[in-house]
Design a protein around this motif. Structure first.
Motif, mmCIF file in Angstrom:
data_model
loop_
_atom_site.group_PDB
_atom_site.id
_atom_site.type_symbol
_atom_site.label_atom_id
_atom_site.label_comp_id
_atom_site.label_asym_id
_atom_site.label_seq_id
_atom_site.Cartn_x
_atom_site.Cartn_y
_atom_site.Cartn_z
ATOM 1 N N PRO A 189 21.489 17.611 85.371
ATOM 2 C CA PRO A 189 20.524 16.599 85.515
ATOM 3 C C PRO A 189 21.087 15.896 83.817
ATOM 4 O O PRO A 189 21.416 14.624 83.933
ATOM 5 N N ASP A 190 21.526 16.000 82.743
ATOM 6 C CA ASP A 190 22.083 15.865 81.595
ATOM 7 C C ASP A 190 23.279 14.906 82.671
ATOM 8 O O ASP A 190 23.532 13.281 81.385
ATOM 9 N N HIS A 191 23.520 14.822 83.544
ATOM 10 C CA HIS A 191 25.108 13.459 83.200
ATOM 11 C C HIS A 191 24.194 12.620 83.865
ATOM 12 O O HIS A 191 24.788 11.364 84.157
ATOM 13 N N ALA A 192 23.616 12.564 84.689
ATOM 14 C CA ALA A 192 22.930 11.518 85.700
ATOM 15 C C ALA A 192 21.654 10.702 84.528
ATOM 16 O O ALA A 192 22.158 9.424 84.553
ATOM 17 N N LEU A 193 21.421 11.414 83.538
ATOM 18 C CA LEU A 193 20.597 11.004 82.257
ATOM 19 C C LEU A 193 21.341 10.223 81.985
ATOM 20 O O LEU A 193 21.270 8.675 81.574
ATOM 21 N N SER A 194 22.277 10.786 81.524
ATOM 22 C CA SER A 194 23.745 9.480 80.536
ATOM 23 C C SER A 194 23.997 8.099 81.132
ATOM 24 O O SER A 194 24.194 7.162 80.707
ATOM 25 N N ILE A 195 24.477 8.909 82.621
ATOM 26 C CA ILE A 195 25.062 7.723 83.503
ATOM 27 C C ILE A 195 23.912 6.669 83.853
ATOM 28 O O ILE A 195 24.216 5.825 83.870
ATOM 29 N N ALA A 196 22.865 7.705 83.986
ATOM 30 C CA ALA A 196 22.462 5.830 84.526
ATOM 31 C C ALA A 196 21.485 5.571 83.223
ATOM 32 O O ALA A 196 21.196 4.022 83.227
ATOM 33 N N GLN A 197 21.026 5.501 81.976
ATOM 34 C CA GLN A 197 21.197 4.854 80.498
ATOM 35 C C GLN A 197 22.523 3.598 80.295
ATOM 36 O O GLN A 197 21.982 3.159 79.872
#
Length: 310
Positions: free
Chosen positions: A293-301
């Protein structure tokens, strides 16, 4: 299963989204997302052609019956909305590939594509051509494309060697989905191509270089969520505005470089699509792991910091 007449044949140009396969949280097909997915591509991204059940669609992790069900849904929901639905029918088994090719012809797909088998690998271009010919022969009215992706198949035969004389063996042959980084090989495919062929490039972060060599269009996973921006790249290139085209290409490269440092793979790519599109395409199927989840959030940002709304 309804039988649909094939659409009038036309060259494939522009962007083609390599679609993700929607799954439920339990890993089963989620057909209810396909209609909204098509609407998202056409209305939000300006992408009007799709390449289904390919690498992005996890085809090799799907059963033959699942692939048939998916194609039926994609073709039905895309009717009247999409210009082209190209179906990947490649399998490790010749018989399975032929079964899927026949089925694609029965339900009105606009074309079929075939990847090289990668367990028992063809050792020569001729062996691969013979495999492709056998698949194409069971759906002779469907435009046929060779799907070249050597980094995945491990088949180190140049696409140029594969297409040498292929129009004599496969009258329905209409081009190549070239997902390789060898731009000389790609250029030679363009040089050899016939007027009725479409040579489509499949390495999204190098599209501009391929356009300079004469690419007729592009197939890629990122066009699911940056299609509207890459459409501007195509427009800028056609107008001769290389400065603006480069800016867009560099933006995509920046995003993918950032994502790669976090372990950009199919699971991460699929979750990025979920984040950006608002669709619920679910996780990938094992052995591909879900995105942390933290990777997805970082890439989306990172995505939102680079790309504005279309």
């Amino acid at each position: 299963m309804s039988i649909m007449a094939p659409a009038a044949e036309k060259n494939v140009t522009g962007l083609v989204a390599a679609t993700f396969t929607p799954f439920t949280p339990e890993g089963e097909l989620n057909l209810s997302e396909i209609g909204p997915y098509i609407d998202y591509l056409t209305e939000k991204q300006g992408v009007n052609s799709i390449f289904v059940n390919g690498t992005t669609g996890e085809s090799m992790s799907l059963s033959v019956p699942e692939r048939k069900i998916l194609v039926e849904e994609w073709c039905q929901k895309a009717k009247g909305k999409m210009d082209q639905v190209i179906v990947h029918v490649g399998c490790m088994s010749l018989k399975d590939s032929q079964e899927l090719a026949r089925h694609a012809g029965q339900i009105g797909a606009d074309g079929i594509a075939v990847i090289s088998p990668s367990f028992f690998k063809p050792s020569t271009a001729n062996a691969l051509r013979m495999f492709l010919q056998e698949v194409a022969s069971v759906a002779p009215t469907l435009p046929f494309y060779y799907y070249h992706i050597p980094a995945v198949t491990g088949v180190n035969v140049t696409a140029r060697d594969v297409v040498e004389g292929i129009e004599k063996l496969i009258p329905s042959f209409r081009g190549v989905k070239f997902s390789g980084s060898d731009l000389m090989d790609f250029g030679q495919c363009i040089s050899y191509s016939r007027p009725c062929w479409s040579i489509l490039y499949g390495i999204d972060e190098q599209l501009l270089a391929a356009l300079a060599l004469g690419a007729h269009g592009a197939v890629g996973s990122t066009y699911n969520y940056v299609g509207c921006h890459i459409n501007r790249l195509l427009s800028d290139f056609e107008k001769g505005d290389l400065i603006q085209a480069r800016k867009i290409q560099f933006k995509l490269q920046e995003l993918l470089l950032f994502a790669t440092k976090l372990g950009f793979d199919l699971g991460v790519n699929k979750q990025l699509m979920n984040e950006v599109s608002g669709l619920n395409l679910g996780p990938p199927r094992l052995p591909v792991m879900p995105c942390p989840p933290d990777h997805a959030l970082s890439i989306a940002q990172k995505y939102y910091s680079i790309f504005s709304e279309c």
